[in-house]
Design a protein around this motif. Structure first.
Motif, PDB file in Angstrom:
ATOM      1  N   MET A  89     -13.557  -3.360  -4.264  1.00  0.00           N
ATOM      2  CA  MET A  89     -12.569  -3.206  -3.193  1.00  0.00           C
ATOM      3  C   MET A  89     -11.464  -4.246  -3.363  1.00  0.00           C
ATOM      4  O   MET A  89     -11.523  -5.314  -2.748  1.00  0.00           O
ATOM      5  CB  MET A  89     -13.232  -3.365  -1.822  1.00  0.00           C
ATOM      6  N   PRO A  90     -10.463  -4.000  -4.187  1.00  0.00           N
ATOM      7  CA  PRO A  90      -9.374  -4.964  -4.305  1.00  0.00           C
ATOM      8  C   PRO A  90      -8.598  -5.093  -2.990  1.00  0.00           C
ATOM      9  O   PRO A  90      -8.198  -4.100  -2.404  1.00  0.00           O
ATOM     10  CB  PRO A  90      -8.485  -4.355  -5.401  1.00  0.00           C
ATOM     11  N   VAL A  91      -8.428  -6.332  -2.530  1.00  0.00           N
ATOM     12  CA  VAL A  91      -7.608  -6.622  -1.351  1.00  0.00           C
ATOM     13  C   VAL A  91      -6.319  -7.250  -1.849  1.00  0.00           C
ATOM     14  O   VAL A  91      -6.330  -8.346  -2.398  1.00  0.00           O
ATOM     15  CB  VAL A  91      -8.338  -7.558  -0.369  1.00  0.00           C
ATOM     16  N   ILE A  92      -5.209  -6.545  -1.674  1.00  0.00           N
ATOM     17  CA  ILE A  92      -3.925  -7.004  -2.198  1.00  0.00           C
ATOM     18  C   ILE A  92      -3.235  -7.941  -1.210  1.00  0.00           C
ATOM     19  O   ILE A  92      -2.622  -8.925  -1.591  1.00  0.00           O
ATOM     20  CB  ILE A  92      -3.045  -5.792  -2.558  1.00  0.00           C
ATOM     21  N   LYS A  93      -3.350  -7.618   0.071  1.00  0.00           N
ATOM     22  CA  LYS A  93      -2.869  -8.506   1.137  1.00  0.00           C
ATOM     23  C   LYS A  93      -3.956  -8.528   2.206  1.00  0.00           C
ATOM     24  O   LYS A  93      -4.523  -7.486   2.539  1.00  0.00           O
ATOM     25  CB  LYS A  93      -1.553  -7.997   1.746  1.00  0.00           C
ATOM     26  N   LYS A  94      -4.238  -9.697   2.750  1.00  0.00           N
ATOM     27  CA  LYS A  94      -5.344  -9.795   3.701  1.00  0.00           C
ATOM     28  C   LYS A  94      -4.883 -10.368   5.027  1.00  0.00           C
ATOM     29  O   LYS A  94      -4.152 -11.358   5.068  1.00  0.00           O
ATOM     30  CB  LYS A  94      -6.456 -10.673   3.125  1.00  0.00           C
ATOM     31  N   ALA A  95      -5.304  -9.734   6.111  1.00  0.00           N
ATOM     32  CA  ALA A  95      -5.022 -10.219   7.466  1.00  0.00           C
ATOM     33  C   ALA A  95      -6.301 -10.110   8.292  1.00  0.00           C
ATOM     34  O   ALA A  95      -7.155  -9.259   8.030  1.00  0.00           O
ATOM     35  CB  ALA A  95      -3.902  -9.413   8.105  1.00  0.00           C
ATOM     36  N   GLU A  96      -6.416 -10.952   9.283  1.00  0.00           N
ATOM     37  CA  GLU A  96      -7.580 -10.895  10.186  1.00  0.00           C
ATOM     38  C   GLU A  96      -7.403  -9.818  11.250  1.00  0.00           C
ATOM     39  O   GLU A  96      -8.377  -9.254  11.739  1.00  0.00           O
ATOM     40  CB  GLU A  96      -7.791 -12.259  10.846  1.00  0.00           C
ATOM     41  N   TYR A  97      -6.125  -9.552  11.605  1.00  0.00           N
ATOM     42  CA  TYR A  97      -5.843  -8.569  12.665  1.00  0.00           C
ATOM     43  C   TYR A  97      -4.538  -7.838  12.355  1.00  0.00           C
ATOM     44  O   TYR A  97      -3.569  -8.436  11.856  1.00  0.00           O
ATOM     45  CB  TYR A  97      -5.718  -9.253  14.030  1.00  0.00           C
ATOM     46  N   VAL A  98      -4.500  -6.535  12.653  1.00  0.00           N
ATOM     47  CA  VAL A  98      -3.263  -5.753  12.593  1.00  0.00           C
ATOM     48  C   VAL A  98      -3.184  -4.899  13.854  1.00  0.00           C
ATOM     49  O   VAL A  98      -4.203  -4.516  14.423  1.00  0.00           O
ATOM     50  CB  VAL A  98      -3.196  -4.846  11.343  1.00  0.00           C
ATOM     51  N   ASP A  99      -1.967  -4.604  14.282  1.00  0.00           N
ATOM     52  CA  ASP A  99      -1.809  -3.695  15.432  1.00  0.00           C
ATOM     53  C   ASP A  99      -2.249  -2.280  15.060  1.00  0.00           C
ATOM     54  O   ASP A  99      -2.979  -1.623  15.799  1.00  0.00           O
ATOM     55  CB  ASP A  99      -0.347  -3.657  15.883  1.00  0.00           C
ATOM     56  N   VAL A 100      -1.753  -1.813  13.904  1.00  0.00           N
ATOM     57  CA  VAL A 100      -1.990  -0.425  13.491  1.00  0.00           C
ATOM     58  C   VAL A 100      -2.600  -0.416  12.100  1.00  0.00           C
ATOM     59  O   VAL A 100      -2.029  -0.979  11.159  1.00  0.00           O
ATOM     60  CB  VAL A 100      -0.679   0.391  13.473  1.00  0.00           C
ATOM     61  N   LEU A 101      -3.764   0.224  11.979  1.00  0.00           N
ATOM     62  CA  LEU A 101      -4.425   0.375  10.685  1.00  0.00           C
ATOM     63  C   LEU A 101      -4.167   1.792  10.188  1.00  0.00           C
ATOM     64  O   LEU A 101      -4.662   2.768  10.764  1.00  0.00           O
ATOM     65  CB  LEU A 101      -5.924   0.122  10.832  1.00  0.00           C
ATOM     66  N   LEU A 102      -3.349   1.923   9.148  1.00  0.00           N
ATOM     67  CA  LEU A 102      -3.017   3.224   8.568  1.00  0.00           C
ATOM     68  C   LEU A 102      -3.993   3.565   7.448  1.00  0.00           C
ATOM     69  O   LEU A 102      -4.306   2.713   6.602  1.00  0.00           O
ATOM     70  CB  LEU A 102      -1.595   3.212   8.010  1.00  0.00           C
ATOM     71  N   LEU A 103      -4.454   4.796   7.426  1.00  0.00           N
ATOM     72  CA  LEU A 103      -5.412   5.266   6.423  1.00  0.00           C
ATOM     73  C   LEU A 103      -4.682   6.213   5.481  1.00  0.00           C
ATOM     74  O   LEU A 103      -4.302   7.317   5.885  1.00  0.00           O
ATOM     75  CB  LEU A 103      -6.585   5.963   7.104  1.00  0.00           C
ATOM     76  N   CYS A 104      -4.475   5.798   4.246  1.00  0.00           N
ATOM     77  CA  CYS A 104      -3.596   6.535   3.328  1.00  0.00           C
ATOM     78  C   CYS A 104      -4.400   7.088   2.162  1.00  0.00           C
ATOM     79  O   CYS A 104      -4.864   6.320   1.304  1.00  0.00           O
ATOM     80  CB  CYS A 104      -2.484   5.620   2.823  1.00  0.00           C
ATOM     81  N   GLU A 105      -4.557   8.390   2.132  1.00  0.00           N
ATOM     82  CA  GLU A 105      -5.329   9.040   1.068  1.00  0.00           C
ATOM     83  C   GLU A 105      -4.391   9.554  -0.021  1.00  0.00           C
ATOM     84  O   GLU A 105      -3.672  10.534   0.175  1.00  0.00           O
ATOM     85  CB  GLU A 105      -6.155  10.194   1.645  1.00  0.00           C
ATOM     86  N   GLY A 106      -4.376   8.867  -1.160  1.00  0.00           N
ATOM     87  CA  GLY A 106      -3.588   9.307  -2.301  1.00  0.00           C
ATOM     88  C   GLY A 106      -2.091   9.306  -2.072  1.00  0.00           C
ATOM     89  O   GLY A 106      -1.368  10.068  -2.716  1.00  0.00           O
ATOM     90  N   THR A 107      -1.611   8.444  -1.176  1.00  0.00           N
ATOM     91  CA  THR A 107      -0.178   8.443  -0.852  1.00  0.00           C
ATOM     92  C   THR A 107       0.385   7.029  -0.979  1.00  0.00           C
ATOM     93  O   THR A 107       0.311   6.417  -2.031  1.00  0.00           O
ATOM     94  CB  THR A 107       0.044   9.015   0.558  1.00  0.00           C
ATOM     95  N   PHE A 108       0.997   6.531   0.071  1.00  0.00           N
ATOM     96  CA  PHE A 108       1.609   5.202   0.103  1.00  0.00           C
ATOM     97  C   PHE A 108       0.538   4.126  -0.114  1.00  0.00           C
ATOM     98  O   PHE A 108      -0.560   4.237   0.435  1.00  0.00           O
ATOM     99  CB  PHE A 108       2.285   5.010   1.463  1.00  0.00           C
ATOM    100  N   PRO A 109       0.827   3.050  -0.867  1.00  0.00           N
ATOM    101  CA  PRO A 109       2.104   2.715  -1.509  1.00  0.00           C
ATOM    102  C   PRO A 109       2.157   3.017  -3.004  1.00  0.00           C
ATOM    103  O   PRO A 109       3.002   2.470  -3.699  1.00  0.00           O
ATOM    104  CB  PRO A 109       2.171   1.208  -1.264  1.00  0.00           C
ATOM    105  N   TYR A 110       1.264   3.902  -3.493  1.00  0.00           N
ATOM    106  CA  TYR A 110       1.164   4.147  -4.931  1.00  0.00           C
ATOM    107  C   TYR A 110       1.890   5.400  -5.401  1.00  0.00           C
ATOM    108  O   TYR A 110       2.156   5.558  -6.587  1.00  0.00           O
ATOM    109  CB  TYR A 110      -0.314   4.224  -5.355  1.00  0.00           C
TER     110      TYR A 110
END
Length: 503
Positions: free
Chosen positions: A1-22
């Protein structure tokens, strides 16, 4: 599970299947637009892909308010290097797996409360599914009962590939940062993750469907060459359903149902999509429509720079994949070139996703002697492409609400598109007020190159028609599809959900 940027909390967690940001374009453009346009919220992304080899480089600069990004790959090669001996597994593993498998196969009853909870996937973990004797016993008994005429190795890997991502997604759900809202732009595996998060953390789950994921996966599976045409037994009629394909379809039916059950609201982009959602089991009281929107000002200068001459370049802007039916477009340009000698067809979009299909398209170009007429341009800046073309087209067999049509309209470019998704609403109008604006192009049947060619010739050969369609396109997009409307509706949804979570 590569973590590219890490935060303890976010307002909105977006679930991106085969899309952004790749991946560029389409839904990815919408996600990027949403994050940048709602800069007052912090975002995190859980990216779900097939294999890591397919997603090497980021396709976008990450906005400053995107503070968490991690990736999970659902179909990586499974290594058994450190697992030389099978393990015993929990005593009730076989029955629990059977319950899960039967639910995805029948998709009739709601998923049991036990299987919705992450504790189940901790106790009966991925390792047990992959390497236990009881797991193998389950697979072999199902094989003998359901499809003994299919080669066992085919069935074995199908069941593994169907079930294994469930554990990967459950493990991802166990390690997400804290969040106030989970938002998925599709059902499918992203929707499954959203449903797990909703049922285990009690947070708001917003589901936005750009296309109807379940319908598109059914089309993909029906057209697939990677699923062998095995029948349940050789004596069945030629019309008997393919058991392996049916397993995949039932999987997506099951997780679609779970996502619909868990999400609130369930958002579509246009009325036709909402109708399909209801047919697939969405609760009418949860559904709402929020159409796409664009920054029309960004494209306005193109209309001023164009001048009086109408370009004879027709552009299909999209991925080079079978669902976009690029071959129909290629054939249509061949037919249209008999009437418009200097017509060109540009295919603007990535070619890497389905290389076999791309090579088939290149072969068709060669067969039809269109090397000087058809150009594969790869991914390009929209403003630069729209400044050069005279007509947009989509020959897809399935669409949601294509942003490319709206962007073309903002540049005064008419469109010719198939009768799928929101294309008729965009080109002809969606209600009485919209109908009065008039047509902004033509709607054609799917898989009909002659109809496409006739539409291209008619519009490009008649300046009065082109000008009228161009004016109508500009008026429609500025009246109904401004970006500010889209952003304000999601701002309201997000703010309300965060406030509810605090109270």
């Amino acid at each position: 599970m590569p973590v590219i940027k890490k935060a303890e909390y976010v307002d909105v967690l977006l679930l991106c299947e085969g899309t952004f940001p790749y991946i560029k374009g389409g839904v990815s453009s919408w996600i990027y637009q949403l994050i940048k346009g709602l800069s007052e919220f912090s975002f995190g992304i859980i990216f779900l892909g097939g294999n890591s080899d397919d997603y090497k480089e980021l396709a976008y600069d990450l906005p400053h308010n995107l503070i968490h990004l991690e990736t999970h790959f659902l179909f990586e090669k499974i290594s058994s290097k450190n697992q030389r001996k099978p393990i015993k597994g929990e005593k009730d593993l076989e029955q629990k797996m059977r319950n899960l498998h039967y639910w995805f196969r029948t998709h009739g009853d709601n998923l049991s409360e036990e299987l919705k909870k992450l504790d189940f996937y901790k106790r009966i973990d991925h390792k047990q599914f992959l390497h236990s004797k009881k797991s193998f016993s389950f697979i072999t008994s199902e094989y003998q009962k359901n499809c003994p005429d299919v080669p066992f190795i085919e069935y074995f890997w199908t069941v593994r590939n169907i079930h294994s991502p469930i554990w990967i997604i459950a493990n991802a759900a166990m390690s997400v940062p804290k969040f106030s809202i989970v938002h998925s732009p599709s059902t499918g595996y992203a929707g499954l993750l959203g449903a797990f998060l909703k049922n285990n953390y009690g947070k708001k789950f917003i589901l936005t469907e750009h296309g109807i994921y379940l319908m598109e996966r059914k089309i993909d599976i029906a057209l697939s060459s990677w699923i062998e045409e095995y029948r349940i037994n050789l004596m069945k009629s030629s019309g008997e359903k393919n058991y392996i394909k049916e397993l995949w379809i039932r999987l997506f039916n099951g997780i679609n149902k779970f996502a619909y059950e868990s999400a609130d609201p369930i958002i579509s982009l246009y009325s036709g999509a909402r109708k399909i959602q209801l047919e697939y089991g969405a609760n009418i009281n949860k559904t709402m429509i929020i159409p796409n929107g664009i920054n029309t000002e960004k494209f306005s200068k193109i209309t001023k720079l164009r001048g009086d001459k109408i370009s004879n370049i027709v552009a299909l802007i999209g991925r080079v994949v079978s669902i976009k039916d690029i071959k129909t477009f290629i054939t249509a340009i061949k037919i249209a070139s008999e009437k418009i000698k200097d017509i060109e067809g540009w295919v603007v979009g990535p070619t890497e996703e389905d290389k076999e299909y791309y090579y088939e398209c290149l072969e068709l170009v060669k067969t039809l002697n269109l090397e000087n007429k058809i150009k594969f341009k790869g991914f390009q800046k929209m403003e630069e492409i729209l400044a050069q073309i005279g007509l947009l087209t989509l020959t897809s067999v399935s669409e949601g609400m294509p942003l490319v049509i709206l962007e073309g309209f903002a540049a005064g470019i008419p469109a010719v598109a198939t009768n799928v998704g929101a294309c008729p609403e965009l080109i002809y109008g969606k209600d009485e007020e919209d109908f009065k604006i008039g047509k902004a192009g033509e709607i054609i049947p799917t898989a009909n190159p002659s109809s496409a060619a006739q539409a291209y010739v008619r519009i490009l050969s008649d300046k009065a028609v082109w000008n009228q369609y161009s004016q109508n396109a500009l008026k429609r997009v500025k009246t109904f599809y401004e970006e500010k409307n889209l952003l304000n509706k999601y701002r309201e949804l997000y703010s309300s959900a965060i406030q509810e979570g605090k109270s």
